[in-house]
Write a protein that holds these residues in place. Structure first.
Motif, PDB file in Angstrom:
ATOM      1  N   ARG A 159      41.783  36.444   7.881  1.00 23.80           N
ATOM      2  CA  ARG A 159      42.883  37.065   8.619  1.00 23.80           C
ATOM      3  C   ARG A 159      42.378  37.922   9.781  1.00 23.80           C
ATOM      4  O   ARG A 159      43.113  38.726  10.335  1.00 23.80           O
ATOM      5  CB  ARG A 159      43.721  37.931   7.676  1.00 23.80           C
ATOM      6  CG  ARG A 159      44.255  37.199   6.461  1.00 23.80           C
ATOM      7  CD  ARG A 159      45.290  36.152   6.843  1.00 23.80           C
ATOM      8  NE  ARG A 159      45.913  35.579   5.665  1.00 23.80           N
ATOM      9  CZ  ARG A 159      45.728  34.336   5.231  1.00 23.80           C
ATOM     10  NH1 ARG A 159      44.916  33.533   5.904  1.00 23.80           N
ATOM     11  NH2 ARG A 159      46.328  33.890   4.154  1.00 23.80           N
ATOM     12  N   ALA A 160      41.109  37.746  10.141  1.00 27.80           N
ATOM     13  CA  ALA A 160      40.527  38.553  11.209  1.00 27.80           C
ATOM     14  C   ALA A 160      39.535  37.709  11.999  1.00 27.80           C
ATOM     15  O   ALA A 160      39.084  36.660  11.535  1.00 27.80           O
ATOM     16  CB  ALA A 160      39.825  39.791  10.628  1.00 27.80           C
ATOM     17  N   ALA A 161      39.177  38.152  13.198  1.00 30.37           N
ATOM     18  CA  ALA A 161      38.109  37.502  13.948  1.00 30.37           C
ATOM     19  C   ALA A 161      36.814  37.611  13.155  1.00 30.37           C
ATOM     20  O   ALA A 161      36.617  38.549  12.378  1.00 30.37           O
ATOM     21  CB  ALA A 161      37.953  38.159  15.320  1.00 30.37           C
ATOM     22  N   GLU A 162      35.919  36.652  13.372  1.00 36.56           N
ATOM     23  CA  GLU A 162      34.778  36.531  12.467  1.00 36.56           C
ATOM     24  C   GLU A 162      33.913  37.790  12.374  1.00 36.56           C
ATOM     25  O   GLU A 162      33.505  38.203  11.281  1.00 36.56           O
ATOM     26  CB  GLU A 162      33.917  35.311  12.844  1.00 36.56           C
ATOM     27  CG  GLU A 162      33.176  35.388  14.166  1.00 36.56           C
ATOM     28  CD  GLU A 162      34.046  35.089  15.372  1.00 36.56           C
ATOM     29  OE1 GLU A 162      33.500  35.072  16.486  1.00 36.56           O
ATOM     30  OE2 GLU A 162      35.275  34.885  15.215  1.00 36.56           O
ATOM     31  N   ASP A 298      44.125  44.607 -14.156  1.00 42.41           N
ATOM     32  CA  ASP A 298      42.770  45.155 -14.271  1.00 42.41           C
ATOM     33  C   ASP A 298      42.061  45.299 -12.933  1.00 42.41           C
ATOM     34  O   ASP A 298      41.145  46.114 -12.801  1.00 42.41           O
ATOM     35  CB  ASP A 298      41.932  44.258 -15.189  1.00 42.41           C
ATOM     36  CG  ASP A 298      42.484  44.210 -16.598  1.00 42.41           C
ATOM     37  OD1 ASP A 298      42.363  45.226 -17.303  1.00 42.41           O
ATOM     38  OD2 ASP A 298      43.065  43.174 -16.977  1.00 42.41           O
ATOM     39  N   ALA A 299      42.445  44.514 -11.931  1.00 42.88           N
ATOM     40  CA  ALA A 299      41.761  44.565 -10.638  1.00 42.88           C
ATOM     41  C   ALA A 299      42.669  43.978  -9.567  1.00 42.88           C
ATOM     42  O   ALA A 299      43.603  43.222  -9.849  1.00 42.88           O
ATOM     43  CB  ALA A 299      40.451  43.790 -10.699  1.00 42.88           C
ATOM     44  N   TYR A 300      42.362  44.350  -8.321  1.00 40.81           N
ATOM     45  CA  TYR A 300      43.148  43.892  -7.183  1.00 40.81           C
ATOM     46  C   TYR A 300      42.237  43.233  -6.149  1.00 40.81           C
ATOM     47  O   TYR A 300      41.102  43.669  -5.926  1.00 40.81           O
ATOM     48  CB  TYR A 300      43.850  45.064  -6.501  1.00 40.81           C
ATOM     49  CG  TYR A 300      44.702  45.925  -7.405  1.00 40.81           C
ATOM     50  CD1 TYR A 300      46.001  45.554  -7.734  1.00 40.81           C
ATOM     51  CD2 TYR A 300      44.211  47.118  -7.923  1.00 40.81           C
ATOM     52  CE1 TYR A 300      46.796  46.342  -8.546  1.00 40.81           C
ATOM     53  CE2 TYR A 300      44.991  47.919  -8.742  1.00 40.81           C
ATOM     54  CZ  TYR A 300      46.277  47.530  -9.056  1.00 40.81           C
ATOM     55  OH  TYR A 300      47.064  48.313  -9.870  1.00 40.81           O
ATOM     56  N   GLY A 301      42.778  42.205  -5.484  1.00 44.32           N
ATOM     57  CA  GLY A 301      42.126  41.626  -4.324  1.00 44.32           C
ATOM     58  C   GLY A 301      43.062  41.760  -3.143  1.00 44.32           C
ATOM     59  O   GLY A 301      44.224  41.346  -3.213  1.00 44.32           O
ATOM     60  N   VAL A 302      42.586  42.372  -2.058  1.00 42.70           N
ATOM     61  CA  VAL A 302      43.439  42.657  -0.900  1.00 42.70           C
ATOM     62  C   VAL A 302      42.884  41.941   0.325  1.00 42.70           C
ATOM     63  O   VAL A 302      41.683  42.014   0.604  1.00 42.70           O
ATOM     64  CB  VAL A 302      43.529  44.174  -0.624  1.00 42.70           C
ATOM     65  CG1 VAL A 302      44.549  44.453   0.473  1.00 42.70           C
ATOM     66  CG2 VAL A 302      43.897  44.929  -1.898  1.00 42.70           C
ATOM     67  N   GLY A 303      43.768  41.277   1.069  1.00 42.48           N
ATOM     68  CA  GLY A 303      43.336  40.529   2.231  1.00 42.48           C
ATOM     69  C   GLY A 303      43.898  41.060   3.526  1.00 42.48           C
ATOM     70  O   GLY A 303      43.390  42.017   4.104  1.00 42.48           O
ATOM     71  N   THR A 304      44.981  40.465   3.991  1.00 43.54           N
ATOM     72  CA  THR A 304      45.533  40.759   5.313  1.00 43.54           C
ATOM     73  C   THR A 304      45.742  42.247   5.552  1.00 43.54           C
ATOM     74  O   THR A 304      45.378  42.784   6.605  1.00 43.54           O
ATOM     75  CB  THR A 304      46.877  40.034   5.501  1.00 43.54           C
ATOM     76  OG1 THR A 304      46.674  38.628   5.323  1.00 43.54           O
ATOM     77  CG2 THR A 304      47.440  40.284   6.882  1.00 43.54           C
TER      78      THR A 304
END
Length: 441
Positions: A159-162, A298-304
């Motif tokens: 979701r971002a430039a490299e 138990d855990a979260y993964g966050v992207g954008t």
């Protein structure tokens, strides 16, 4: 391919330099300051990030043959300026808030001292790095606070430039995330990496069970299986049938997460997989994470959300000349007076005032000169916020690389404990503590 960072800048930095060389003011001793007039999004605190990256980029701020040829061929600066730039090396000093430190409106986050020519050309580079990284770190810190003791993984590279993705992973790690999906961030900054499989892995196989069996055969039973490609309940049942009750975890990437997480936890427990962890990863931000606080996650993964600053992709920092010497050699504080864009002139020293270990105010001592800032008399209860990063052109390497990244993370988690309770709320409000300017002139 060139590794120079010198052209990661705006044209007007160099046209100002050329004009200053022409009128004789290029060598005038000057003080520039990087700060933010307000906190983006009505947030209650900001987090400084990017300083270690900036120092490494400063080392490569050199005008080689390719850069000089571009400037000459495009008639951007004159011959005298090209000669100056050919030998450019930053010889001034830089001090400021450590990475991971909290900042507030008016905090002198970075102070660059040197000749006008030395310092003016660094404006764009400094702002592009700190505005991006601090925006990500501020959002990440809010998410970390909302998550409490539950681990967070950054997974927003797509979701971002490299190169922004690599920088964002670093900023998120500094602000409390525990891992990243980005391998370059792991290599470059020493951040733990994570990741197993996407929906395409399940879709590649004839059945979900076949995909799970293959993943278990490759990664072992401690892996995490993605169970929502088809039917979540059937996916959970298949996962435990294939891996057994010792399966490490399941991941949910869709649905009404509080409800789905509760149903999955109940099903796992019924199947005897009481230790199997649940990770959720569906378009999370700090508000969604807070809403899941009572859920069996138990855990979260966050992207954008994290790589875009959770709606505020810049920290709105500016870089302004705040002091210079006049022709007689006396220091003069200077400041912009435009409506809504005024700045506070003078060289500054900053301190965090604490009451019983809790932040009470940001004290900024202002002076046109240098000697008034050396006395602690004005701030006996304050924690000094500034440290030296560059002295006479020499960069302190301890703030760079994996070592600097780890140190910044440790510092952030420590100073975050100083925040008053009101700073932890996610709603828009005034800054958690006031910034108090003390005039020592």
């Amino acid at each position: 391919m060139t590794t120079s960072t010198a052209l990661l800048t705006d044209r007007y930095e160099l046209t100002m330099l050329a004009a200053a060389l022409r009128d004789g003011t290029a060598s005038r001793p000057s003080v520039f300051e990087l700060f933010s007039r307000r906190l983006s999004g009505g947030r209650r605190f900001g987090v400084v990030a990017g300083t270690g990256r900036l120092l490494s980029l400063l080392r490569e701020f050199r005008f080689g043959d390719e850069e000089l040829r571009f400037l000459r061929d495009n008639d951007i600066v004159d011959a005298d300026s090209l000669t100056y730039l050919e030998n450019y090396r930053f010889t001034g000093s830089i001090r400021g808030y450590r990475e991971g430190e909290l900042y507030f409106p008016g905090s002198p986050i970075l102070t660059v001292e040197g000749s006008f020519a030395d310092a003016v050309v660094l404006e764009t580079l400094a702002l592009s790095v700190l505005n991006h990284d601090s925006a990500v770190a501020t959002a990440a810190s809010r998410m970390s606070i909302a998550a409490g003791e539950r681990p967070l993984a950054e997974m927003g590279s797509r979701r971002a430039a490299e190169q922004s993705a690599v920088a964002a992973a670093r900023a998120a790690y500094i602000a409390g995330f525990g891992a990243t999906s980005n391998l370059e961030a792991g290599r470059r900054w020493g951040i733990p990496t994570m990741g197993t499989a996407a929906h395409s892995w399940t879709l590649l196989h004839e059945t979900e069970e076949e995909a799970f069996r293959s993943q278990i055969a490759s990664l072992g039973t401690d892996t995490t299986l993605l169970v929502d490609t088809y039917d979540i309940r059937a996916g959970v049942e298949t996962a435990i049938r294939v891996a057994g009750t010792g399966l490490g975890g399941v991941r949910i990437d869709s649905g009404d997460l509080p409800i789905v997480a509760g149903e999955v936890r109940a099903l796992l427990d019924d199947l005897g997989a009481t230790a199997t962890r649940i990770t959720v990863t569906s378009d999370l931000d700090e508000y969604a994470i807070a809403a899941l606080a009572a859920s069996p996650v138990d855990a979260y993964g966050v992207g954008t959300s994290v790589v875009t600053g959770s709606g505020y992709p810049t920290a709105s920092m500016v870089y302004k000349l705040v002091a210079r010497q006049d022709p007689s050699g006396a220091w003069v504080g200077v400041a912009k007076a435009s409506a809504d864009k005024a700045s506070q002139g003078g060289r500054k020293a900053a301190f965090r005032t604490l009451v019983d270990g809790v932040a009470d105010s940001e004290t900024v001592v202002v002076s046109d000169g240098f000697e008034e800032l050396d006395s602690p008399a004005e701030h006996p209860d304050g924690r000094a916020l500034q440290t030296v990063f560059v002295e006479a052109g020499e960069i302190d390497t301890s703030f760079e690389g994996p070592q600097g990244t780890a140190s910044a993370r440790t510092h952030h988690l420590r100073v975050r404990e100083e925040l008053p309770v009101r700073a932890l709320a996610l709603s828009k409000s005034d800054p958690a503590i006031p910034t108090v300017f003390v005039d020592a002139r």
